[in-house]
Design a protein around this motif. Structure first.
Motif, mmCIF file in Angstrom:
data_model
loop_
_atom_site.group_PDB
_atom_site.id
_atom_site.type_symbol
_atom_site.label_atom_id
_atom_site.label_comp_id
_atom_site.label_asym_id
_atom_site.label_seq_id
_atom_site.Cartn_x
_atom_site.Cartn_y
_atom_site.Cartn_z
ATOM 1 N N UNK A 177 0.841 -1.199 0.000
ATOM 2 C CA UNK A 177 0.000 0.000 0.000
ATOM 3 C C UNK A 177 0.878 1.252 0.000
ATOM 4 N N UNK A 178 2.055 1.176 0.614
ATOM 5 C CA UNK A 178 2.990 2.295 0.575
ATOM 6 C C UNK A 178 3.334 2.644 -0.872
ATOM 7 N N UNK A 179 3.595 1.630 -1.667
ATOM 8 C CA UNK A 179 3.958 1.854 -3.069
ATOM 9 C C UNK A 179 2.795 2.484 -3.831
ATOM 10 N N UNK A 180 1.593 1.957 -3.596
ATOM 11 C CA UNK A 180 0.413 2.499 -4.261
ATOM 12 C C UNK A 180 0.192 3.957 -3.874
ATOM 13 N N UNK A 181 0.320 4.253 -2.584
ATOM 14 C CA UNK A 181 0.108 5.614 -2.098
ATOM 15 C C UNK A 181 1.144 6.569 -2.688
ATOM 16 N N UNK A 182 2.396 6.135 -2.754
ATOM 17 C CA UNK A 182 3.440 7.001 -3.303
ATOM 18 C C UNK A 182 3.192 7.280 -4.787
ATOM 19 N N UNK A 183 2.829 6.258 -5.532
ATOM 20 C CA UNK A 183 2.541 6.453 -6.949
ATOM 21 C C UNK A 183 1.395 7.443 -7.149
ATOM 22 N N UNK A 184 0.379 7.327 -6.311
ATOM 23 C CA UNK A 184 -0.750 8.249 -6.406
ATOM 24 C C UNK A 184 -0.310 9.675 -6.094
ATOM 25 N N UNK A 185 0.569 9.820 -5.106
ATOM 26 C CA UNK A 185 1.070 11.152 -4.738
ATOM 27 C C UNK A 185 1.893 11.749 -5.880
ATOM 28 N N UNK A 186 2.723 10.927 -6.524
ATOM 29 C CA UNK A 186 3.507 11.394 -7.672
ATOM 30 C C UNK A 186 2.572 11.840 -8.796
ATOM 31 N N UNK A 187 1.509 11.077 -9.014
ATOM 32 C CA UNK A 187 0.523 11.408 -10.035
ATOM 33 C C UNK A 187 -0.127 12.767 -9.740
ATOM 34 N N UNK A 188 -0.508 12.975 -8.494
ATOM 35 C CA UNK A 188 -1.166 14.229 -8.121
ATOM 36 C C UNK A 188 -0.210 15.415 -8.158
ATOM 37 N N UNK A 189 1.087 15.148 -8.059
ATOM 38 C CA UNK A 189 2.095 16.214 -8.129
ATOM 39 C C UNK A 189 2.518 16.484 -9.570
ATOM 40 N N UNK A 190 1.808 15.904 -10.525
ATOM 41 C CA UNK A 190 2.127 16.140 -11.924
ATOM 42 C C UNK A 190 3.378 15.441 -12.400
ATOM 43 N N UNK A 191 3.657 14.256 -11.823
ATOM 44 C CA UNK A 191 4.837 13.510 -12.243
ATOM 45 C C UNK A 191 6.122 13.983 -11.609
ATOM 46 N N UNK A 192 6.019 14.830 -10.592
ATOM 47 C CA UNK A 192 7.202 15.324 -9.881
ATOM 48 C C UNK A 192 7.223 14.770 -8.454
ATOM 49 N N UNK A 193 8.292 15.068 -7.734
ATOM 50 C CA UNK A 193 8.377 14.640 -6.341
ATOM 51 C C UNK A 193 7.301 15.375 -5.538
ATOM 52 N N UNK A 194 6.380 14.649 -4.913
ATOM 53 C CA UNK A 194 5.293 15.313 -4.181
ATOM 54 C C UNK A 194 5.763 15.875 -2.852
ATOM 55 N N UNK A 195 5.051 16.872 -2.367
ATOM 56 C CA UNK A 195 5.344 17.427 -1.049
ATOM 57 C C UNK A 195 4.827 16.486 0.026
ATOM 58 N N UNK A 196 5.278 16.706 1.259
ATOM 59 C CA UNK A 196 4.787 15.904 2.369
ATOM 60 C C UNK A 196 3.289 16.046 2.548
ATOM 61 N N UNK A 197 2.754 17.237 2.262
ATOM 62 C CA UNK A 197 1.320 17.472 2.399
ATOM 63 C C UNK A 197 0.530 16.625 1.413
ATOM 64 N N UNK A 198 0.994 16.533 0.166
ATOM 65 C CA UNK A 198 0.299 15.704 -0.829
ATOM 66 C C UNK A 198 0.307 14.242 -0.403
ATOM 67 N N UNK A 199 1.451 13.771 0.052
ATOM 68 C CA UNK A 199 1.551 12.372 0.490
ATOM 69 C C UNK A 199 0.618 12.118 1.667
ATOM 70 N N UNK A 200 0.612 13.033 2.614
ATOM 71 C CA UNK A 200 -0.244 12.871 3.790
ATOM 72 C C UNK A 200 -1.717 12.811 3.401
ATOM 73 N N UNK A 201 -2.129 13.672 2.454
ATOM 74 C CA UNK A 201 -3.526 13.667 2.013
ATOM 75 C C UNK A 201 -3.892 12.349 1.345
ATOM 76 N N UNK A 202 -2.990 11.816 0.524
ATOM 77 C CA UNK A 202 -3.249 10.531 -0.139
ATOM 78 C C UNK A 202 -3.379 9.415 0.897
ATOM 79 N N UNK A 203 -2.456 9.389 1.844
ATOM 80 C CA UNK A 203 -2.500 8.364 2.890
ATOM 81 C C UNK A 203 -3.780 8.486 3.710
#
Length: 332
Positions: A177-203
């Motif tokens: 699930x960590x991998x899935x969540x990270x991929x989703x965060x990268x997607x929401x960041x437009x293919x860039x390294x997501x911020x901690x806030x984006x990752x937290x929202x996805x989780x």
């Protein structure tokens, strides 16, 4: 009759002038012929910036990776110091060692170790090649590109975290699930390294869909269930005393360390309050003795005590522990 002196004739000024000062009319004429500053063309000499050589490009990438690896390397090093108990010659507990040597609180050191474990998990697949779902509901089919050497890069095949804040929200999730969540965060960041806030929202969204009420209480004694969490390897069955109740996880103390783990890795013993207190006392005694760096056979005995399915010691276990305690007290 006296003759008048001849008058001095004025010099002609038309068509020419002498001296360095031009007449006013000439000056006005020059100004009227000047170019409008708004449309003037300014010539700037370009300074050539040399391109990086192949060696410089290689050096830049190497140094960037060192910066990105800083939190990962710190977490891995702390895990080694903790697991091998390399602090035992100067400090009784890992907590005391971290505070004295690095100025880290117990929680800070735990998070750094957990973040390194998550980073290692994310580094085992080609994340940028993975198929990313738009809602993160189901784990996507992921490309399994194994990495013999963990390389943290934000270009090429992978987009990986560059600081601890981006990783910390993932700690409470299962590895897949960590991998899935990270991929989703990268997607929401437009293919860039997501911020901690984006990752937290996805989780947060993932956890809300699978939310299990956290009914644990501080001081409660649980058993650690390893499942597929590599950070807990070797800790299966250990006593875990709840020290903090989080939204989706608990922080627990074992006889030699502290972990923040998901609820799925805990199983309560349902002990009475008095029994929980007995377990804590035994766990503290084991920790004090184990810190002395005893022989391997003695260490195995102490580890076994920390995994008992009961809240008390037998008479023989109590006698052996007292002997070890007396030996330890004599050594210090």
């Amino acid at each position: 009759m006296m003759n008048k002196p001849p008058r001095k004739r004025k010099k002609a000024t038309s068509g020419a002038f002498s001296g360095s000062e031009p007449p006013a009319s000439s000056t006005n004429e020059d100004i009227s012929q000047q170019v409008d500053p708004a449309i003037a063309t300014i010539t700037v000499t370009a300074v050539e910036v040399p391109e990086l050589t192949e060696q410089e490009q290689s050096d830049r990438l190497h140094l960037e990776r060192k910066v990105e690896r800083a939190f990962f390397e710190a977490g891995k090093a702390l895990a080694q110091l903790r697991d091998r108990r390399l602090y035992r010659s100067t400090h009784k507990t890992f907590e005391e060692y971290c505070r004295s040597r690095f100025g880290y609180t117990r929680m800070a050191a735990t998070y750094k170790i957990a973040a390194a474990t998550v980073m290692e998990n994310l580094s085992t697949i080609g994340l940028q090649n993975a198929e990313i779902t738009t809602d993160g509901l189901q784990p996507p089919q992921m490309s399994t590109i194994g990495l013999q050497n963990v390389e943290m890069s934000t270009s090429g095949l992978q987009i990986l975290p560059t600081n601890e804040r981006q990783v910390r929200p993932l700690v409470a999730l299962e590895p897949e699930v960590q991998r899935t969540a990270w991929q989703q965060a990268v997607h929401e960041a437009g293919g860039k390294v997501p911020t901690g806030r984006i990752v937290k929202d996805v989780v947060q969204r993932i956890m809300e869909r699978t939310k299990v009420p956290n009914t644990y209480q501080i001081g409660e004694v649980c058993q650690i269930i390893v499942k597929d969490n590599p950070e807990l390897r070797g800790k299966g069955g250990c006593w875990a005393i709840i020290s903090a109740v989080n939204e989706f996880s608990c922080t627990v103390e074992t006889w030699n360390s502290e972990y923040t783990i998901g609820l799925q890795h805990l199983k309560s013993y349902n002990y009475l309050p008095a029994e929980c207190q007995q377990v804590r006392e035994i766990s503290d005694r084991i920790s004090r003795v184990y810190s002395s760096g005893l022989e391997e056979s003695v260490q195995k005995f102490l580890e076994m005590l920390g995994k008992l399915n009961r809240a008390y010691l037998t008479d023989l276990e109590e006698k052996v522990l007292r002997v070890l305690e007396s030996e330890y007290i004599n050594e210090i």
